[in-house]
Design a protein around this motif. Structure first.
Motif, mmCIF file in Angstrom:
data_model
loop_
_atom_site.group_PDB
_atom_site.id
_atom_site.type_symbol
_atom_site.label_atom_id
_atom_site.label_comp_id
_atom_site.label_asym_id
_atom_site.label_seq_id
_atom_site.Cartn_x
_atom_site.Cartn_y
_atom_site.Cartn_z
ATOM 1 N N ILE A 187 3.306 -0.579 19.507
ATOM 2 C CA ILE A 187 4.276 0.527 19.560
ATOM 3 C C ILE A 187 3.819 1.611 18.601
ATOM 4 O O ILE A 187 3.456 1.329 17.457
ATOM 5 C CB ILE A 187 5.698 0.082 19.152
ATOM 6 N N HIS A 188 3.851 2.844 19.068
ATOM 7 C CA HIS A 188 3.660 4.002 18.198
ATOM 8 C C HIS A 188 4.995 4.753 18.205
ATOM 9 O O HIS A 188 5.419 5.260 19.249
ATOM 10 C CB HIS A 188 2.538 4.912 18.698
ATOM 11 N N ALA A 189 5.676 4.769 17.056
ATOM 12 C CA ALA A 189 7.002 5.413 16.974
ATOM 13 C C ALA A 189 6.952 6.588 16.011
ATOM 14 O O ALA A 189 6.420 6.474 14.907
ATOM 15 C CB ALA A 189 8.045 4.409 16.519
ATOM 16 N N THR A 190 7.504 7.718 16.435
ATOM 17 C CA THR A 190 7.564 8.926 15.626
ATOM 18 C C THR A 190 9.009 9.404 15.540
ATOM 19 O O THR A 190 9.659 9.621 16.578
ATOM 20 C CB THR A 190 6.695 10.049 16.248
ATOM 21 N N SER A 191 9.509 9.551 14.321
ATOM 22 C CA SER A 191 10.851 10.121 14.083
ATOM 23 C C SER A 191 11.918 9.488 14.972
ATOM 24 O O SER A 191 12.709 10.183 15.603
ATOM 25 C CB SER A 191 10.823 11.639 14.279
ATOM 26 N N SER A 192 11.924 8.164 15.021
ATOM 27 C CA SER A 192 12.866 7.441 15.869
ATOM 28 C C SER A 192 13.494 6.289 15.091
ATOM 29 O O SER A 192 12.986 5.883 14.050
ATOM 30 C CB SER A 192 12.141 6.875 17.099
ATOM 31 N N SER A 193 14.614 5.772 15.611
ATOM 32 C CA SER A 193 15.273 4.607 15.022
ATOM 33 C C SER A 193 15.092 3.420 15.952
ATOM 34 O O SER A 193 15.497 3.461 17.117
ATOM 35 C CB SER A 193 16.766 4.876 14.822
ATOM 36 N N LEU A 194 14.470 2.352 15.422
ATOM 37 C CA LEU A 194 14.176 1.169 16.216
ATOM 38 C C LEU A 194 14.872 -0.056 15.648
ATOM 39 O O LEU A 194 14.916 -0.240 14.433
ATOM 40 C CB LEU A 194 12.670 0.863 16.199
ATOM 41 N N VAL A 195 15.374 -0.915 16.523
ATOM 42 C CA VAL A 195 15.831 -2.250 16.161
ATOM 43 C C VAL A 195 15.090 -3.186 17.097
ATOM 44 O O VAL A 195 15.197 -3.072 18.323
ATOM 45 C CB VAL A 195 17.359 -2.410 16.314
ATOM 46 N N ASP A 209 5.596 6.598 12.210
ATOM 47 C CA ASP A 209 5.408 7.948 11.672
ATOM 48 C C ASP A 209 6.791 8.549 11.442
ATOM 49 O O ASP A 209 7.374 9.177 12.319
ATOM 50 C CB ASP A 209 4.605 8.792 12.652
ATOM 51 N N GLY A 210 7.349 8.283 10.264
ATOM 52 C CA GLY A 210 8.718 8.714 9.974
ATOM 53 C C GLY A 210 9.712 7.841 10.736
ATOM 54 O O GLY A 210 9.346 6.943 11.486
ATOM 55 N N GLY A 211 10.969 8.057 10.497
ATOM 56 C CA GLY A 211 12.003 7.317 11.215
ATOM 57 C C GLY A 211 12.395 6.025 10.528
ATOM 58 O O GLY A 211 12.162 5.824 9.333
ATOM 59 N N PHE A 212 12.966 5.109 11.312
ATOM 60 C CA PHE A 212 13.567 3.886 10.788
ATOM 61 C C PHE A 212 13.245 2.721 11.716
ATOM 62 O O PHE A 212 13.280 2.864 12.935
ATOM 63 C CB PHE A 212 15.089 4.070 10.710
ATOM 64 N N GLY A 245 -10.546 -5.729 11.794
ATOM 65 C CA GLY A 245 -9.322 -6.082 12.503
ATOM 66 C C GLY A 245 -8.227 -5.066 12.213
ATOM 67 O O GLY A 245 -8.226 -4.398 11.178
ATOM 68 N N GLY A 246 -7.280 -4.913 13.115
ATOM 69 C CA GLY A 246 -6.192 -3.946 12.949
ATOM 70 C C GLY A 246 -5.102 -4.466 12.024
ATOM 71 O O GLY A 246 -4.993 -5.663 11.763
ATOM 72 N N HIS A 247 -4.272 -3.573 11.540
ATOM 73 C CA HIS A 247 -3.144 -3.913 10.678
ATOM 74 C C HIS A 247 -1.961 -4.351 11.547
ATOM 75 O O HIS A 247 -1.751 -3.818 12.632
ATOM 76 C CB HIS A 247 -2.705 -2.697 9.852
ATOM 77 N N GLY A 248 -1.164 -5.283 11.045
ATOM 78 C CA GLY A 248 0.055 -5.647 11.757
ATOM 79 C C GLY A 248 1.048 -4.496 11.753
ATOM 80 O O GLY A 248 1.736 -4.239 12.728
ATOM 81 N N LEU A 249 1.095 -3.772 10.634
ATOM 82 C CA LEU A 249 2.047 -2.676 10.448
ATOM 83 C C LEU A 249 1.361 -1.550 9.709
ATOM 84 O O LEU A 249 0.666 -1.769 8.721
ATOM 85 C CB LEU A 249 3.241 -3.179 9.619
ATOM 86 N N MET A 250 1.558 -0.327 10.170
ATOM 87 C CA MET A 250 0.951 0.817 9.519
ATOM 88 C C MET A 250 1.921 1.997 9.548
ATOM 89 O O MET A 250 2.462 2.327 10.605
ATOM 90 C CB MET A 250 -0.337 1.190 10.252
ATOM 91 N N THR A 251 2.189 2.580 8.367
ATOM 92 C CA THR A 251 2.964 3.818 8.329
ATOM 93 C C THR A 251 1.957 4.954 8.226
ATOM 94 O O THR A 251 0.966 4.863 7.505
ATOM 95 C CB THR A 251 3.954 3.858 7.150
ATOM 96 N N ILE A 252 2.214 6.017 8.967
ATOM 97 C CA ILE A 252 1.300 7.152 8.996
ATOM 98 C C ILE A 252 2.095 8.434 8.855
ATOM 99 O O ILE A 252 3.326 8.422 8.891
ATOM 100 C CB ILE A 252 0.473 7.174 10.303
ATOM 101 N N GLY A 253 1.416 9.542 8.705
ATOM 102 C CA GLY A 253 2.071 10.845 8.628
ATOM 103 C C GLY A 253 2.686 11.094 7.266
ATOM 104 O O GLY A 253 2.545 10.312 6.332
ATOM 105 N N THR A 254 3.396 12.204 7.175
ATOM 106 C CA THR A 254 3.982 12.602 5.899
ATOM 107 C C THR A 254 5.497 12.477 5.872
ATOM 108 O O THR A 254 6.104 12.625 4.825
ATOM 109 C CB THR A 254 3.608 14.058 5.583
ATOM 110 N N GLY A 255 6.117 12.199 7.020
ATOM 111 C CA GLY A 255 7.572 12.075 7.058
ATOM 112 C C GLY A 255 8.032 10.771 6.427
ATOM 113 O O GLY A 255 7.306 9.780 6.414
ATOM 114 N N PRO A 256 9.255 10.735 5.879
ATOM 115 C CA PRO A 256 9.755 9.503 5.274
ATOM 116 C C PRO A 256 10.011 8.439 6.343
ATOM 117 O O PRO A 256 10.532 8.727 7.417
ATOM 118 C CB PRO A 256 11.063 9.939 4.605
#
Length: 167
Positions: free
Chosen positions: A70-78, A111-114, A145-156
């Motif tokens: 999943i690539h998520a940008t400025s979104s809220s996920l559960v 990339d930002g979001g929750f 190998g890839g990361h399980g979780l990665m935060t990117i960008g400058t947004g919180p």
């Protein structure tokens, strides 16, 4: 799956998202997509789902794509009781000089979001070996190998993991 600017609640249950289009060596971008791209969505919930980045075949330098589950940008996920798996890297294709293999994709790029994730697994894809060069002594470097979780960008970004495995 692509969700963009959904202002209502999106509920996904018992689903698998994985691009099965054949890879076209002439245009690998068309078959290279994350399991899901979620952008500017107010509320997305996934229960018992699988999100898998497209598996790569090869790469020719400098073109390389590694894709998240999943690539998520400025979104809220559960996300609950789900699997997010990045694509494997692409193996280096034999070329002049030597083409490197690429890094595996992340399970989730945020990339930002929750994101609130419970009882799930986030796993990065495998890096693959480099290709042979013009001589046997000139081989491309393998990808990590890839990361399980990665935060990117400058947004919180806000992230909570409960009973979740990150590999």
């Amino acid at each position: 799956l692509q969700l963009n600017s959904n202002q209502g609640h999106v509920w996904l249950e018992d689903c698998t998202f994985y691009n099965t289009d054949p890879v076209s060596p002439g245009n690998p971008v068309l078959a290279s997509v994350p399991g899901a791209v979620i952008t500017n969505c107010i509320s997305v919930t996934a229960v018992r789902c699988e999100f898998r980045g497209r598996k790569q075949v090869y790469t020719t330098w400098p073109f390389s794509w590694t894709l998240p589950g999943i690539h998520a940008t400025s979104s809220s996920l559960v996300i609950h009781d789900s699997l997010l798996e990045g694509s494997d890297g692409a193996g280096g294709k034999p070329c002049f000089g030597a083409c490197p293999g690429t890094q595996g994709g992340a399970g989730l790029t945020l990339d930002g979001g929750f994101a609130f994730i419970t009882n799930s697994t986030l796993t990065g894809g495998q890096g693959l070996p480099g290709g042979a060069g013009t001589t046997l002594l000139n081989c491309g470097q393998g990808g990590h190998g890839g990361h399980g979780l990665m935060t990117i960008g400058t947004g919180p970004a806000s992230l909570t993991l409960v009973g979740t495995t990150v590999v």
